[in-house]
Design an enzyme around this catalytic site. Structure first.
Site, PDB file in Angstrom:
ATOM      1  N   HIS A 141     -11.217  -4.405  10.745  1.00 47.28           N
ATOM      2  CA  HIS A 141     -11.828  -4.175   9.432  1.00 47.28           C
ATOM      3  C   HIS A 141     -13.104  -3.339   9.511  1.00 47.28           C
ATOM      4  O   HIS A 141     -13.934  -3.411   8.611  1.00 47.28           O
ATOM      5  CB  HIS A 141     -12.169  -5.512   8.765  1.00 47.28           C
ATOM      6  N   GLU A 153       0.817  -1.222   0.000  1.00 45.91           N
ATOM      7  CA  GLU A 153       0.000   0.000   0.000  1.00 45.91           C
ATOM      8  C   GLU A 153       0.843   1.261   0.000  1.00 45.91           C
ATOM      9  O   GLU A 153       0.544   2.223  -0.701  1.00 45.91           O
ATOM     10  CB  GLU A 153      -0.963   0.002   1.192  1.00 45.91           C
TER      11      GLU A 153
HETATM   12  C1  LIG Z   1      -2.605  -4.521   4.546  1.00 41.59           C
HETATM   13  C2  LIG Z   1      -3.736  -5.242   3.926  1.00 41.59           C
HETATM   14  N1  LIG Z   1      -4.023  -5.021   2.629  1.00 41.59           N
HETATM   15  C3  LIG Z   1      -5.047  -5.683   2.047  1.00 41.59           C
HETATM   16  C4  LIG Z   1      -5.808  -6.565   2.758  1.00 41.59           C
HETATM   17  C5  LIG Z   1      -6.957  -7.320   2.074  1.00 41.59           C
HETATM   18  N2  LIG Z   1      -6.569  -8.714   1.907  1.00 41.59           N
HETATM   19  C6  LIG Z   1      -6.873  -9.632   2.836  1.00 41.59           C
HETATM   20  S1  LIG Z   1      -6.185 -11.095   2.509  1.00 41.59           S
HETATM   21  C7  LIG Z   1      -5.464 -10.538   1.107  1.00 41.59           C
HETATM   22  C8  LIG Z   1      -4.606 -11.455   0.302  1.00 41.59           C
HETATM   23  C9  LIG Z   1      -3.428 -11.926   1.072  1.00 41.59           C
HETATM   24  O1  LIG Z   1      -2.771 -12.925   0.380  1.00 41.59           O
HETATM   25  P1  LIG Z   1      -1.646 -13.818   1.016  1.00 41.59           P
HETATM   26  O2  LIG Z   1      -0.763 -12.982   1.893  1.00 41.59           O
HETATM   27  O3  LIG Z   1      -0.982 -14.539  -0.064  1.00 41.59           O
HETATM   28  O4  LIG Z   1      -2.397 -14.832   1.978  1.00 41.59           O
HETATM   29  P2  LIG Z   1      -3.594 -15.838   1.658  1.00 41.59           P
HETATM   30  O5  LIG Z   1      -4.861 -15.105   1.862  1.00 41.59           O
HETATM   31  O6  LIG Z   1      -3.412 -16.350   0.275  1.00 41.59           O
HETATM   32  O7  LIG Z   1      -3.473 -16.926   2.678  1.00 41.59           O
HETATM   33  C10 LIG Z   1      -5.797  -9.203   0.890  1.00 41.59           C
HETATM   34  C11 LIG Z   1      -5.394  -8.414  -0.276  1.00 41.59           C
HETATM   35  C12 LIG Z   1      -5.500  -6.730   4.117  1.00 41.59           C
HETATM   36  N3  LIG Z   1      -6.227  -7.533   4.917  1.00 41.59           N
HETATM   37  N4  LIG Z   1      -4.458  -6.079   4.675  1.00 41.59           N
END
Ligand SMILES: Cc1ncc(C[n+]2csc(CCOP(=O)(O)OP(=O)(O)O)c2C)c(N)n1
Lengths: 330, 329
Positions: free
Chosen positions: A134, A65
């Site tokens: 959230h 971000e």
């Molecule tokens: C700082 C932040 N940005 C965006 C989000 C929204 N978000 C939640 S999970 C996610 C994907 C995360 O992917 P990854 O780290 O690969 O973990 P996975 O969900 O695949 O286990 C996003 C974009 C968030 N929770 N926190």
């Protein structure tokens, strides 16, 4: 309004149309954000735009971000018109350094040489049982910062019309969109009136009390006003729309008419936006008042997950109705 | 995906069966959670761990009760593998005060301080610096304690990942970073998030010993983690383990999965860690068919008991709304 001049539209669709129009109108405009493309937008707002405009204009970005918001600021300085989407305000803390120390500050620090015409959109709000990390209504954080233009999209009309006005701004604009409103359907004019981004808007005229609000507060206060009307109370509802620079004329004029005021917001109470509104009323309309101004705000607690506790954490329609009734008929 | 399971000398029938039980419990608990979500019993965001079970089970078996664990919003598997009560987790997702976080947190915020399970963090990557700090505290207090931190490959694009890696290496603290590379961050495939796809290479940039392992293969995960943990205990230094895996279900219950091909999902399902480990146990004669059936019945019973516990739970009274904002003195 003639029936044929209006359309029924969801808040989501109104936002999408405003994005599409912006992309069509100016080829310097591009949208970047997490999952805006292939996923279709975290809340399906940008669904289909990747297919329509291609990867150059609809850019999926990694979870970075601070990085991509900073890049949006840089691109704006270098002649582009980026619309940067921060999925939700909850993640808006990560790029806050870029937003405040760069976007909001460069014009001043450079003695007026550099302006930053970036538009940053964030999903915002409380009310979907997403728990403490959230469920944020942090508009007041951003409204504190000189140099930013801070917009709160409390109506379908603004969901359709505000982005175009924001893109005209030479200075950085933060737009808060409310995820709990995405599925709501409303009738709006086919040609949305140009409301600009400098004035508040009286959403309902009334003579007995001025209810001043923004964001999700708008539809809650409109509902409350309708209920109050059934009990013979004629409330005026003011949608602030623009939290910075603040248009005080509209609400001061309203208070001069009704002599009573209630400020409603979901954000935490202490040092919230209502404090600013009430200060201005004290400073500039004190002698117009028949009673102390009241505020209804978020309870000062990280938002809990269970529905009953979440609902008790932010003002609900019945709370607004009760508060007005108590003020007017003590 | 490599399919070769490294044979471990230390796997006795009891341990093998227990690990199988844990993976099956996670799988069925998650399937049941999805069901409860569609019934409206669970609300908010729900991120399931189906397909990734071998990672949580394979890593956590290498830790002791003294070690710390931090995780993401996709943490039911880690919580169960840590031995947290299924009932307490289900009740949490129902929002009942009998839940492991009194219902305040829901699915994304499971906590159990008594088991040194420190959440359930829903801001991507935000727990990595905290993990470094916990490991720093262990070092300062001269405790023989490791902090284990799970996160996705999406998180490895955040600045905090890089800051945490550097701090951990600079301060030489006993932290095990476990990247669960399930190929997608929401709808963003790894090749759209990372310029270098071998996430383990990022460890080397900070001078952290790093390995990648097939995260669909329980034995391989165990083996790699045992070695990593051994190393950390000996040197006190951080270690970076990348487990390449896949989530079989959508990112959360709000996901239409527009970004991936159904065929790809089906292909990965062939590498399902649970039947693979079951076959291994049978072949090695570490389990009998009857024992398998018993485990299956036990898991079903425990999942049902978790539902019953959650259903019977109670709502926290409204008067308590502002509790836990400041510590009670
Ligand atoms: C700082 C932040 N940005 C965006 C989000 C929204 N978000 C939640 S999970 C996610 C994907 C995360 O992917 P990854 O780290 O690969 O973990 P996975 O969900 O695949 O286990 C996003 C974009 C968030 N929770 N926190």
């Amino acid at each position: 309004m003639e029936a044929s001049n209006t359309i029924k539209i969801t808040y989501r669709e109104a936002l999408k149309q405003s994005l599409r129009e912006a992309l069509q109108k100016d080829d310097r405009v591009f949208l970047m954000g997490e999952d805006v493309g292939r996923y279709g937008g975290a809340f399906a707002v940008s669904k289909g735009l990747l297919e329509e405009f291609g990867e150059e204009r609809i850019m999926d970005v990694p979870l970075s971000e601070s990085g991509f918001v900073g890049a949006g600021i840089g691109a704006a300085m270098a002649g582009m018109k980026p619309i940067v989407e921060v999925m939700t305000i909850n993640f808006g803390l990560l790029p806050m350094d870029q937003i405040i120390n760069n976007a909001a500050t460069l014009l001043h620090m450079s003695g007026g040489q550099l302006n930053v015409p970036v538009v940053i959109r964030m999903g915002c709000g409380i009310g979907r049982q997403l728990a403490a990390q959230h469920s944020h209504s942090w508009e007041p954080f951003y409204a504190h910062v000189p140099g930013l233009v801070v917009l709160s999209v409390g109506t379908h009309e603004d969901a359709r019309g505000m982005l175009a006005a924001a893109l005209e701004s030479p200075d950085p604009v933060i737009i808060f969109e409310y995820t709990s409103m995405l599925n709501m359907e409303m009738e709006i004019a086919k040609d949305v009136p140009e409301l600009g981004i400098s004035k508040a808007k009286v959403r309902r005229e009334g003579n007995d009390i001025s209810i001043i609000t923004y964001g999700t507060g708008v539809h809650k206060c409109m509902e409350a006003a309708a209920e109050l009307a059934r009990g013979g109370i004629d409330a005026e509802v003011i949608d602030l729309r623009v939290l910075r620079p603040l248009d005080e004329e509209t609400f001061l004029a309203s208070v001069a008419k009704t002599h009573q005021a209630l400020v409603v917001e979901d954000a935490w109470c202490s040092v919230g936006f209502s404090a600013e509104i009430i200060s201005r009323i004290m400073e500039k309309a004190f002698y117009e008042l028949d009673a102390p101004v009241k505020r209804l705000c978020g309870v000062e607690v990280p938002i809990p997950y269970p529905l009953h506790l979440e609902e008790a954490s932010v003002p609900q329609v019945k709370d607004i109705v009760n508060s007005v009734q108590k003020t007017l008929k003590p | 995906m490599s399919s070769s399971s490294k044979k471990s000398k230390t796997l006795d029938p009891e341990k093998g069966q227990h690990l199988f039980y844990q993976m099956l419990l996670i799988r069925r608990f998650e399937d049941k959670s999805a069901e409860q979500y569609t019934k409206g019993k669970i609300r908010g965001f729900l991120h399931l761990y189906v397909g990734e079970e071998a990672v949580a089970v394979g890593v956590i078996q290498a830790l002791t009760e003294e070690d710390n664990i931090l995780s993401t919003y996709r943490e039911h598997g880690h919580a169960l593998a840590r031995g947290m009560e299924p009932g307490g987790i289900m009740a949490e997702m129902y929002g009942k005060q009998e839940g492991c976080s009194r219902g305040r947190g829901g699915s994304m915020h499971l906590f159990d301080a008594s088991r040194r399970f420190f959440g359930g963090n829903a801001i991507v990557c935000s727990h990595l610096p905290m993990a470094v700090g916990m490991a720093l505290a262990s070092k300062k207090q001269k405790k023989n304690q490791i902090t284990c931190c799970f996160f996705g490959e999406g998180a490895a694009a955040e600045g905090e990942f890089h800051e945490a890696m550097n701090l951990a290496a600079l301060w030489e603290v006993p932290v095990l970073f476990v990247c669960e590379n399930n190929q997608y961050a929401m709808g963003t495939a790894i090749q759209y998030s990372h310029a270098v796809l071998e996430i383990e290479k990022k460890g080397a940039a900070y001078g952290i010993e790093s390995t990648a392992v097939n995260g669909m293969d329980l034995m391989a995960v165990m083996d790699a983690t045992d070695k990593a943990v051994d190393k950390i205990r000996k040197t006190g230094k951080p270690y970076f383990l990348v487990c390449n895996t896949y989530r079989f279900r959508s990112h959360s219950m709000f996901d239409a999965e527009l970004y991936r091909d159904k065929k790809e999902v089906e292909e990965w399902k062939k590498a399902d860690p649970i039947p693979a480990f079951q076959d291994y146990l049978l072949k090695q004669k570490l389990i009998t068919k009857t024992e398998l059936e018993k485990i299956s019945a036990r898991v079903d019973k425990e999942v049902q008991e978790a539902i019953d516990f959650a259903e019977a739970g109670t709502w926290e009274p409204l008067e308590d709304l502002t509790k836990f904002v400041y510590s009670e003195k």
